[in-house]
Structure formats: C-alpha cells, structure tokens
Design a protein around this motif. Sequence first.
Motif, PDB file in Angstrom:
ATOM      1  N   VAL A 127      39.628  -6.084 -39.129  1.00 29.82           N
ATOM      2  CA  VAL A 127      38.407  -6.833 -38.795  1.00 29.82           C
ATOM      3  C   VAL A 127      37.232  -5.861 -38.659  1.00 29.82           C
ATOM      4  CG1 VAL A 127      37.282  -8.270 -37.032  1.00 29.82           C
ATOM      5  CG2 VAL A 127      39.691  -8.668 -37.638  1.00 29.82           C
ATOM      6  N   GLN A 128      36.104  -6.221 -39.263  1.00 30.05           N
ATOM      7  CA  GLN A 128      34.915  -5.376 -39.148  1.00 30.05           C
ATOM      8  C   GLN A 128      34.240  -5.635 -37.800  1.00 30.05           C
ATOM      9  OE1 GLN A 128      31.954  -5.845 -42.235  1.00 30.05           O
ATOM     10  NE2 GLN A 128      30.522  -4.528 -41.174  1.00 30.05           N
ATOM     11  N   HIS A 129      34.207  -4.615 -36.952  1.00 27.26           N
ATOM     12  CA  HIS A 129      33.585  -4.744 -35.636  1.00 27.26           C
ATOM     13  C   HIS A 129      32.191  -4.128 -35.615  1.00 27.26           C
ATOM     14  CE1 HIS A 129      37.924  -5.321 -34.498  1.00 27.26           C
ATOM     15  NE2 HIS A 129      37.334  -6.354 -33.926  1.00 27.26           N
ATOM     16  N   HIS A 130      31.434  -4.417 -34.553  1.00 26.88           N
ATOM     17  CA  HIS A 130      30.019  -4.019 -34.501  1.00 26.88           C
ATOM     18  C   HIS A 130      29.697  -3.148 -33.292  1.00 26.88           C
ATOM     19  CE1 HIS A 130      29.955  -7.495 -37.170  1.00 26.88           C
ATOM     20  NE2 HIS A 130      30.328  -8.268 -36.171  1.00 26.88           N
ATOM     21  N   ASN A 131      30.712  -2.724 -32.544  1.00 25.54           N
ATOM     22  CA  ASN A 131      30.473  -2.018 -31.284  1.00 25.54           C
ATOM     23  C   ASN A 131      29.640  -2.890 -30.332  1.00 25.54           C
ATOM     24  OD1 ASN A 131      30.577   0.059 -29.373  1.00 25.54           O
ATOM     25  ND2 ASN A 131      28.677   0.988 -30.125  1.00 25.54           N
ATOM     26  N   GLY A 132      30.102  -4.146 -30.162  1.00 30.25           N
ATOM     27  CA  GLY A 132      29.443  -5.063 -29.238  1.00 30.25           C
ATOM     28  C   GLY A 132      28.560  -6.069 -29.938  1.00 30.25           C
ATOM     29  N   LEU A 133      27.318  -6.175 -29.482  1.00 30.27           N
ATOM     30  CA  LEU A 133      26.334  -7.095 -30.077  1.00 30.27           C
ATOM     31  C   LEU A 133      25.519  -6.367 -31.133  1.00 30.27           C
ATOM     32  CD1 LEU A 133      24.453  -9.013 -27.201  1.00 30.27           C
ATOM     33  CD2 LEU A 133      26.027 -10.004 -28.863  1.00 30.27           C
ATOM     34  N   THR A 134      25.282  -6.990 -32.265  1.00 33.56           N
ATOM     35  CA  THR A 134      24.364  -6.433 -33.265  1.00 33.56           C
ATOM     36  C   THR A 134      22.925  -6.752 -32.822  1.00 33.56           C
ATOM     37  OG1 THR A 134      24.188  -8.454 -34.564  1.00 33.56           O
ATOM     38  CG2 THR A 134      26.050  -6.979 -35.095  1.00 33.56           C
ATOM     39  N   PRO A 135      21.917  -6.175 -33.495  1.00 35.79           N
ATOM     40  CA  PRO A 135      20.534  -6.548 -33.182  1.00 35.79           C
ATOM     41  C   PRO A 135      20.311  -8.070 -33.289  1.00 35.79           C
ATOM     42  CG  PRO A 135      20.554  -4.549 -34.493  1.00 35.79           C
ATOM     43  CD  PRO A 135      21.977  -5.031 -34.437  1.00 35.79           C
ATOM     44  N   PHE A 136      20.942  -8.696 -34.293  1.00 33.56           N
ATOM     45  CA  PHE A 136      20.812 -10.155 -34.426  1.00 33.56           C
ATOM     46  C   PHE A 136      21.500 -10.859 -33.246  1.00 33.56           C
ATOM     47  CE2 PHE A 136      22.223 -14.300 -36.387  1.00 33.56           C
ATOM     48  CZ  PHE A 136      20.960 -14.893 -36.383  1.00 33.56           C
ATOM     49  N   GLY A 137      22.621 -10.304 -32.787  1.00 34.37           N
ATOM     50  CA  GLY A 137      23.307 -10.856 -31.611  1.00 34.37           C
ATOM     51  C   GLY A 137      22.400 -10.832 -30.387  1.00 34.37           C
ATOM     52  N   LYS A 138      21.654  -9.760 -30.258  1.00 32.02           N
ATOM     53  CA  LYS A 138      20.713  -9.648 -29.122  1.00 32.02           C
ATOM     54  C   LYS A 138      19.583 -10.679 -29.261  1.00 32.02           C
ATOM     55  CE  LYS A 138      21.949  -4.868 -28.264  1.00 32.02           C
ATOM     56  NZ  LYS A 138      21.665  -3.456 -28.454  1.00 32.02           N
ATOM     57  N   GLN A 139      19.196 -10.931 -30.493  1.00 32.68           N
ATOM     58  CA  GLN A 139      18.173 -11.955 -30.777  1.00 32.68           C
ATOM     59  C   GLN A 139      18.681 -13.339 -30.371  1.00 32.68           C
ATOM     60  OE1 GLN A 139      16.964 -11.211 -34.910  1.00 32.68           O
ATOM     61  NE2 GLN A 139      15.514 -12.902 -34.687  1.00 32.68           N
ATOM     62  N   ILE A 140      19.969 -13.584 -30.629  1.00 34.59           N
ATOM     63  CA  ILE A 140      20.581 -14.876 -30.271  1.00 34.59           C
ATOM     64  C   ILE A 140      20.579 -15.058 -28.752  1.00 34.59           C
ATOM     65  CG2 ILE A 140      22.793 -16.137 -30.212  1.00 34.59           C
ATOM     66  CD1 ILE A 140      23.184 -14.944 -33.126  1.00 34.59           C
ATOM     67  N   VAL A 141      20.948 -14.008 -28.020  1.00 37.66           N
ATOM     68  CA  VAL A 141      20.924 -14.075 -26.553  1.00 37.66           C
ATOM     69  C   VAL A 141      19.495 -14.370 -26.073  1.00 37.66           C
ATOM     70  CG1 VAL A 141      21.210 -12.729 -24.417  1.00 37.66           C
ATOM     71  CG2 VAL A 141      22.965 -12.612 -26.219  1.00 37.66           C
ATOM     72  N   ALA A 142      18.514 -13.688 -26.663  1.00 42.15           N
ATOM     73  CA  ALA A 142      17.107 -13.894 -26.283  1.00 42.15           C
ATOM     74  C   ALA A 142      16.667 -15.332 -26.574  1.00 42.15           C
ATOM     75  CB  ALA A 142      16.202 -12.907 -27.017  1.00 42.15           C
ATOM     76  N   GLU A 143      17.117 -15.871 -27.709  1.00 41.32           N
ATOM     77  CA  GLU A 143      16.747 -17.253 -28.067  1.00 41.32           C
ATOM     78  C   GLU A 143      17.418 -18.258 -27.128  1.00 41.32           C
ATOM     79  OE1 GLU A 143      14.754 -20.163 -30.570  1.00 41.32           O
ATOM     80  OE2 GLU A 143      14.393 -18.172 -29.762  1.00 41.32           O
ATOM     81  N   MET A 144      18.650 -17.986 -26.731  1.00 45.14           N
ATOM     82  CA  MET A 144      19.328 -18.857 -25.756  1.00 45.14           C
ATOM     83  C   MET A 144      18.591 -18.820 -24.414  1.00 45.14           C
ATOM     84  SD  MET A 144      23.305 -18.036 -26.704  1.00 45.14           S
ATOM     85  CE  MET A 144      24.056 -19.140 -25.486  1.00 45.14           C
ATOM     86  N   ASN A 145      18.156 -17.642 -23.999  1.00 47.81           N
ATOM     87  CA  ASN A 145      17.342 -17.508 -22.780  1.00 47.81           C
ATOM     88  C   ASN A 145      16.063 -18.344 -22.902  1.00 47.81           C
ATOM     89  OD1 ASN A 145      17.910 -13.933 -22.008  1.00 47.81           O
ATOM     90  ND2 ASN A 145      19.224 -15.700 -21.720  1.00 47.81           N
ATOM     91  N   ARG A 146      15.424 -18.255 -24.063  1.00 48.43           N
ATOM     92  CA  ARG A 146      14.164 -18.976 -24.277  1.00 48.43           C
ATOM     93  C   ARG A 146      14.379 -20.493 -24.219  1.00 48.43           C
ATOM     94  NH1 ARG A 146      11.299 -21.831 -27.602  1.00 48.43           N
ATOM     95  NH2 ARG A 146      12.930 -21.951 -29.193  1.00 48.43           N
ATOM     96  N   LEU A 147      15.497 -20.935 -24.826  1.00 49.12           N
ATOM     97  CA  LEU A 147      15.789 -22.372 -24.871  1.00 49.12           C
ATOM     98  C   LEU A 147      16.191 -22.931 -23.512  1.00 49.12           C
ATOM     99  CD1 LEU A 147      17.927 -22.512 -28.155  1.00 49.12           C
ATOM    100  CD2 LEU A 147      15.741 -23.685 -27.799  1.00 49.12           C
ATOM    101  N   GLY A 148      16.837 -22.082 -22.696  1.00 50.95           N
ATOM    102  CA  GLY A 148      17.427 -22.595 -21.468  1.00 50.95           C
ATOM    103  C   GLY A 148      18.881 -22.993 -21.692  1.00 50.95           C
ATOM    104  N   MET A 149      19.543 -22.291 -22.631  1.00 51.33           N
ATOM    105  CA  MET A 149      20.970 -22.512 -22.913  1.00 51.33           C
ATOM    106  C   MET A 149      21.749 -21.375 -22.257  1.00 51.33           C
ATOM    107  SD  MET A 149      22.973 -22.700 -26.601  1.00 51.33           S
ATOM    108  CE  MET A 149      22.166 -24.109 -27.338  1.00 51.33           C
ATOM    109  N   MET A 150      22.742 -21.715 -21.453  1.00 50.15           N
ATOM    110  CA  MET A 150      23.510 -20.685 -20.748  1.00 50.15           C
ATOM    111  C   MET A 150      24.305 -19.824 -21.736  1.00 50.15           C
ATOM    112  SD  MET A 150      24.833 -22.646 -17.290  1.00 50.15           S
ATOM    113  CE  MET A 150      25.277 -24.191 -18.089  1.00 50.15           C
TER     114      MET A 150
END
Length: 382
Positions: A161-184
Amino acid sequence: MTDPQAVHQSAIVIDTHADTPQRFVDEHWDFTDPLNGGMLNYSSAKQGNLDAQFFSIWVDPNQYPANASAHRTLALIDGTLEQVRKHPDKLALCVSADDIVATHAQGKFAVLMGIEGGHSIENDLGLLRDYYRLGVRYMTLTWSNTNNWADSSGDIDDEKVQHHNGLTPFGKQIVAEMNRLGMMVDISHVSDKTFWDVIATTRTPVIASHSSARALTHAARNMTDEMLLAMKKNNGVVMVNFFPAFIDENWRKAWAAQEPERKQAQKALEAEYSAKGLPVPYTASDKIDREFAAKIGRAPFNSLIDHFDHVIKIAGIDHVGIGTDFDGIPVPPAGIDSAADLPKVTAALMARGYTADDLHKLLGGNLLRVFREVQAASDHNP
C-alpha cells in the motif's frame, strides 16, 4: 441522584457509531421492524433510553470500486433519510446539537449521520460539501484502508500500500474544509501519524467515534495514553467501542489467530458473488465473522467498563463517550445484546464510584459540547 436506572433515564444518551444503514439498503429492513439478528432498532433504542444515533455511512472499499463509492454513499444516506420520511412521528433528522436537544424534548428519536472513510468523497471537496448539505455531520478520515490523502491504521504495515506519512497537503485541506463547514473530524481508524497531523491541523475539537484504549488492548485501532492526553488538550471526545477485539486482549489474540482461516472463508464468498457480478452484501460477510466470533465466545462485560474507566483516568470525564459500533461488529461483549442493554453500562460505572453528573457527560453531554463548539467555529456562525 443515586439510582442508576433514574440517572440513565434522565440523560440524553448519544451513540456516535452504528452500521445499521446497510440493513436499510441491502435488506430493505425498517428501523421499526424487529431486530432480526441486529443490535439496534427503534424498540431496543427506546428500551435502552438511547436518544440519538449517528448512523455510519460506510462504503466497503473492497466491494465498491473507487469511482463507485460516492454512489454507494448516496444510497446509504438515502436509506437513512427514508427512515425519517417514513416515520415522522418517531424519528427526526438532526443536524446540530440544538436539534438533538429539541428532538429529545419532543420524545422523538434523533437520527444523525457520519461518513466512515474518506474514500467516500472521491478526492473531491465538492462531494464533501454535498454530503454536509444532505445532513452528514462527521467524517472518519479513513476506514481500514489508506486513501489518497490519509494513512489508515488498518494497512499501515502493508508494504504493497502506498502510504503518505500521515496526512497529505490535500488531507490537511480536507480537515480545514470540515472545520469551515462545521463537520466533526473523526480520527477513529487513522494511523498514529495521521492522528498527530490532524491534531496539528484542526482548529476545532475532534472526535474518535468508536475507539478504545491501547494500554489495555493492543489493537492498532485503539488510542495510546499519549493520544488520549492530546484529545483532552484538544477538548475532543473519545467514544469507547464495544468490539471485543478492541476491549479484551485475550479475545483480540484469539480473533487474530483465526485471521488466515477467516480470510479464506471471506475470499470464497467473494468469488461466489463476483461470479454473479455482484458486491458481497454485508450480511453475508458478517455471517462468516459471527460464526468465527461464536467459536471464541463472549468477552467479559467488565472489559468494556475497564476501557471507559481507563479513558476517564487518562483524558478525564469530559472527554469520553459511547461509540458502540452496533451492527458493524460480529458480537458485543457479554451482557450487551442490543441497545436495550445500555443502562447496564451506567449501572456498572456508578458501581465504580462515578456520579450522576459524570454519567450525564459520558452518555451524551460531552458529545453535545464538542458538536456545539465545532459548529460555532464554522463559517455558518461568524
């Protein structure tokens, strides 16, 4: 208030994780029907004073190709919303903490949704936003599979499996967008490195919708004491999972020992369905898991209570909750057969010295606090 039954009845009881939607879609089963082998229905919820349920919208990545996961996600969301449409006198869709409180006051059952596995958004922030618009209020960043932007604990040791050492930059963007939306943001299932990346990235509290304590049961899905302390600092909440392999070390070892044989049985099942050009229905694969679990027997009820106790001792009473994983696990621990048995958890914790106030937090208050805080920080609430 010292009577456990009275304490349980007076609380708003919230479970953050049950896999029941597959039954709505694949079995055409109705939430008001008898359990028929399940762990959660309307009647058992009422008996156990379960007031609010986050239904897990989980797409099996092994059965639905990457480009079909959104379609399956929408089918499960529709199946859940249809239950609300059919039973407006009993069920209400809730999209906020205030909705849960209001629904509880009306004597109705609160229906909420959380997506389990970031592969459901097919690498598309637009889809994430669409799911929010449909009522989804949390997303587990990964399921047992690493996706294109976050590593999972489920395959972290798999070199193929290809791993990313955690969250990729896009993964961090997703977390930020969830924060913006109000999604836990839900960190159950993620790899350890992904967890720490989320803690460093999020600007709101996070949840672990169904994870237990690794100090007691050495499952990669569980949280280390260091993680529990980080959840406390983040003001998040950890929901204890009821799966015996996550709460009882002996059971976990027995389950792991069966894995080769279990995988063989599942592969034979997959071959049978792929010959018909069909995905394996969850009921069929679950039946195999249940047969293997039955060979081990039930994990002791106290194992479950030990995990609640441990999370409270490390993270504190303000950072613990319930994430049963009903209908997503082959068997719960002894003494828990359905949602009707939830009052036993309250009684057992009170027998260990926890107070009515403590239990009101654990049973639902903590989740309501985090949900409110996440939504207050969204751009819907400037």
